[in-house]
Scaffold this motif. Sequence first.
Motif, PDB file in Angstrom:
ATOM      1  N   ASP A 176      15.797   8.728 -33.729  1.00 44.40           N
ATOM      2  CA  ASP A 176      15.747   9.108 -32.320  1.00 44.40           C
ATOM      3  C   ASP A 176      16.932   8.424 -31.638  1.00 44.40           C
ATOM      4  O   ASP A 176      16.917   7.223 -31.393  1.00 44.40           O
ATOM      5  CB  ASP A 176      14.426   8.648 -31.698  1.00 44.40           C
ATOM      6  CG  ASP A 176      14.278   9.131 -30.272  1.00 44.40           C
ATOM      7  OD1 ASP A 176      15.133   9.911 -29.812  1.00 44.40           O
ATOM      8  OD2 ASP A 176      13.315   8.727 -29.616  1.00 44.40           O
ATOM      9  N   ILE A 202      15.685  16.402 -25.489  1.00 44.53           N
ATOM     10  CA  ILE A 202      14.697  15.374 -25.827  1.00 44.53           C
ATOM     11  C   ILE A 202      13.347  16.025 -26.136  1.00 44.53           C
ATOM     12  O   ILE A 202      12.673  15.648 -27.097  1.00 44.53           O
ATOM     13  CB  ILE A 202      14.569  14.355 -24.670  1.00 44.53           C
ATOM     14  CG1 ILE A 202      15.854  13.539 -24.553  1.00 44.53           C
ATOM     15  CG2 ILE A 202      13.362  13.451 -24.874  1.00 44.53           C
ATOM     16  CD1 ILE A 202      15.928  12.681 -23.297  1.00 44.53           C
ATOM     17  N   ARG A 203      12.956  17.013 -25.337  1.00 45.39           N
ATOM     18  CA  ARG A 203      11.687  17.703 -25.561  1.00 45.39           C
ATOM     19  C   ARG A 203      11.678  18.399 -26.920  1.00 45.39           C
ATOM     20  O   ARG A 203      10.702  18.301 -27.672  1.00 45.39           O
ATOM     21  CB  ARG A 203      11.438  18.720 -24.447  1.00 45.39           C
ATOM     22  CG  ARG A 203      10.057  19.363 -24.503  1.00 45.39           C
ATOM     23  CD  ARG A 203       9.919  20.488 -23.502  1.00 45.39           C
ATOM     24  NE  ARG A 203      10.807  21.606 -23.806  1.00 45.39           N
ATOM     25  CZ  ARG A 203      10.559  22.503 -24.771  1.00 45.39           C
ATOM     26  NH1 ARG A 203       9.482  22.416 -25.498  1.00 45.39           N
ATOM     27  NH2 ARG A 203      11.410  23.486 -24.991  1.00 45.39           N
ATOM     28  N   ILE A 204      12.767  19.063 -27.245  1.00 42.85           N
ATOM     29  CA  ILE A 204      12.862  19.768 -28.538  1.00 42.85           C
ATOM     30  C   ILE A 204      12.815  18.773 -29.689  1.00 42.85           C
ATOM     31  O   ILE A 204      12.127  18.985 -30.689  1.00 42.85           O
ATOM     32  CB  ILE A 204      14.159  20.611 -28.594  1.00 42.85           C
ATOM     33  CG1 ILE A 204      14.064  21.774 -27.606  1.00 42.85           C
ATOM     34  CG2 ILE A 204      14.423  21.123 -30.005  1.00 42.85           C
ATOM     35  CD1 ILE A 204      15.358  22.520 -27.397  1.00 42.85           C
ATOM     36  N   ARG A 205      13.528  17.652 -29.558  1.00 43.18           N
ATOM     37  CA  ARG A 205      13.541  16.637 -30.621  1.00 43.18           C
ATOM     38  C   ARG A 205      12.142  16.080 -30.861  1.00 43.18           C
ATOM     39  O   ARG A 205      11.700  15.929 -32.002  1.00 43.18           O
ATOM     40  CB  ARG A 205      14.503  15.510 -30.248  1.00 43.18           C
ATOM     41  CG  ARG A 205      14.627  14.460 -31.346  1.00 43.18           C
ATOM     42  CD  ARG A 205      15.537  13.322 -30.954  1.00 43.18           C
ATOM     43  NE  ARG A 205      16.897  13.801 -30.755  1.00 43.18           N
ATOM     44  CZ  ARG A 205      17.594  13.595 -29.638  1.00 43.18           C
ATOM     45  NH1 ARG A 205      17.064  12.949 -28.619  1.00 43.18           N
ATOM     46  NH2 ARG A 205      18.823  14.031 -29.525  1.00 43.18           N
ATOM     47  N   ARG A 206      11.439  15.783 -29.758  1.00 46.79           N
ATOM     48  CA  ARG A 206      10.081  15.237 -29.909  1.00 46.79           C
ATOM     49  C   ARG A 206       9.136  16.262 -30.537  1.00 46.79           C
ATOM     50  O   ARG A 206       8.271  15.923 -31.342  1.00 46.79           O
ATOM     51  CB  ARG A 206       9.546  14.788 -28.552  1.00 46.79           C
ATOM     52  CG  ARG A 206      10.194  13.521 -28.086  1.00 46.79           C
ATOM     53  CD  ARG A 206       9.638  13.075 -26.760  1.00 46.79           C
ATOM     54  NE  ARG A 206      10.268  11.819 -26.348  1.00 46.79           N
ATOM     55  CZ  ARG A 206      10.280  11.371 -25.118  1.00 46.79           C
ATOM     56  NH1 ARG A 206       9.677  12.048 -24.157  1.00 46.79           N
ATOM     57  NH2 ARG A 206      10.874  10.226 -24.822  1.00 46.79           N
ATOM     58  N   GLN A 207       9.302  17.520 -30.169  1.00 43.95           N
ATOM     59  CA  GLN A 207       8.477  18.582 -30.748  1.00 43.95           C
ATOM     60  C   GLN A 207       8.726  18.694 -32.252  1.00 43.95           C
ATOM     61  O   GLN A 207       7.784  18.826 -33.035  1.00 43.95           O
ATOM     62  CB  GLN A 207       8.786  19.899 -30.051  1.00 43.95           C
ATOM     63  CG  GLN A 207       7.890  21.048 -30.467  1.00 43.95           C
ATOM     64  CD  GLN A 207       8.233  22.316 -29.697  1.00 43.95           C
ATOM     65  OE1 GLN A 207       9.403  22.607 -29.456  1.00 43.95           O
ATOM     66  NE2 GLN A 207       7.219  23.063 -29.303  1.00 43.95           N
ATOM     67  N   GLY A 224      13.737   7.061 -24.607  1.00 46.40           N
ATOM     68  CA  GLY A 224      12.361   7.514 -24.588  1.00 46.40           C
ATOM     69  C   GLY A 224      11.625   7.073 -25.744  1.00 46.40           C
ATOM     70  O   GLY A 224      10.691   7.352 -26.292  1.00 46.40           O
ATOM     71  N   ASN A 261      17.148  16.655 -20.909  1.00 44.42           N
ATOM     72  CA  ASN A 261      15.687  16.619 -20.958  1.00 44.42           C
ATOM     73  C   ASN A 261      15.139  17.650 -21.941  1.00 44.42           C
ATOM     74  O   ASN A 261      14.173  17.396 -22.666  1.00 44.42           O
ATOM     75  CB  ASN A 261      15.098  16.873 -19.569  1.00 44.42           C
ATOM     76  CG  ASN A 261      15.267  15.678 -18.658  1.00 44.42           C
ATOM     77  OD1 ASN A 261      15.493  14.563 -19.119  1.00 44.42           O
ATOM     78  ND2 ASN A 261      15.189  15.912 -17.365  1.00 44.42           N
ATOM     79  N   GLU A 262      15.770  18.835 -21.949  1.00 41.95           N
ATOM     80  CA  GLU A 262      15.333  19.884 -22.874  1.00 41.95           C
ATOM     81  C   GLU A 262      15.594  19.461 -24.316  1.00 41.95           C
ATOM     82  O   GLU A 262      14.776  19.699 -25.204  1.00 41.95           O
ATOM     83  CB  GLU A 262      16.077  21.188 -22.556  1.00 41.95           C
ATOM     84  CG  GLU A 262      15.615  22.378 -23.373  1.00 41.95           C
ATOM     85  CD  GLU A 262      14.256  22.904 -22.950  1.00 41.95           C
ATOM     86  OE1 GLU A 262      13.739  23.803 -23.641  1.00 41.95           O
ATOM     87  OE2 GLU A 262      13.715  22.419 -21.941  1.00 41.95           O
ATOM     88  N   ARG A 296       7.083  15.779 -34.021  1.00 47.59           N
ATOM     89  CA  ARG A 296       5.641  15.980 -34.086  1.00 47.59           C
ATOM     90  C   ARG A 296       5.278  16.941 -35.214  1.00 47.59           C
ATOM     91  O   ARG A 296       4.330  16.709 -35.971  1.00 47.59           O
ATOM     92  CB  ARG A 296       5.140  16.506 -32.743  1.00 47.59           C
ATOM     93  CG  ARG A 296       3.654  16.336 -32.521  1.00 47.59           C
ATOM     94  CD  ARG A 296       3.220  16.761 -31.112  1.00 47.59           C
ATOM     95  NE  ARG A 296       4.066  16.188 -30.074  1.00 47.59           N
ATOM     96  CZ  ARG A 296       4.801  16.892 -29.215  1.00 47.59           C
ATOM     97  NH1 ARG A 296       4.794  18.207 -29.248  1.00 47.59           N
ATOM     98  NH2 ARG A 296       5.541  16.297 -28.300  1.00 47.59           N
TER      99      ARG A 296
END
Length: 58
Positions: A54, A8-13, A58, A5-6, A16
């Motif tokens: 990606d 995925i969060r870093i990748r999305r950040q 998600g 989960n972390e 962005r």
Amino acid sequence: MISNNEMIRIRRQMQRRIRDVVAERRRTRQLDPTPSPASTPTPSGADQEVCVADNGPG
């Protein structure tokens, strides 16, 4: 170790941030006075839009 989960969060950040930088550069180019076509440089690798794969859900 970083959880899935972390990661995925870093990748999305990161995606962005890349999108924001590309949009800012595009706005800057549109606001700048257009040079004559003969002197228009070709975009370097840093000016081209970056597509980030990606590989996760998600």
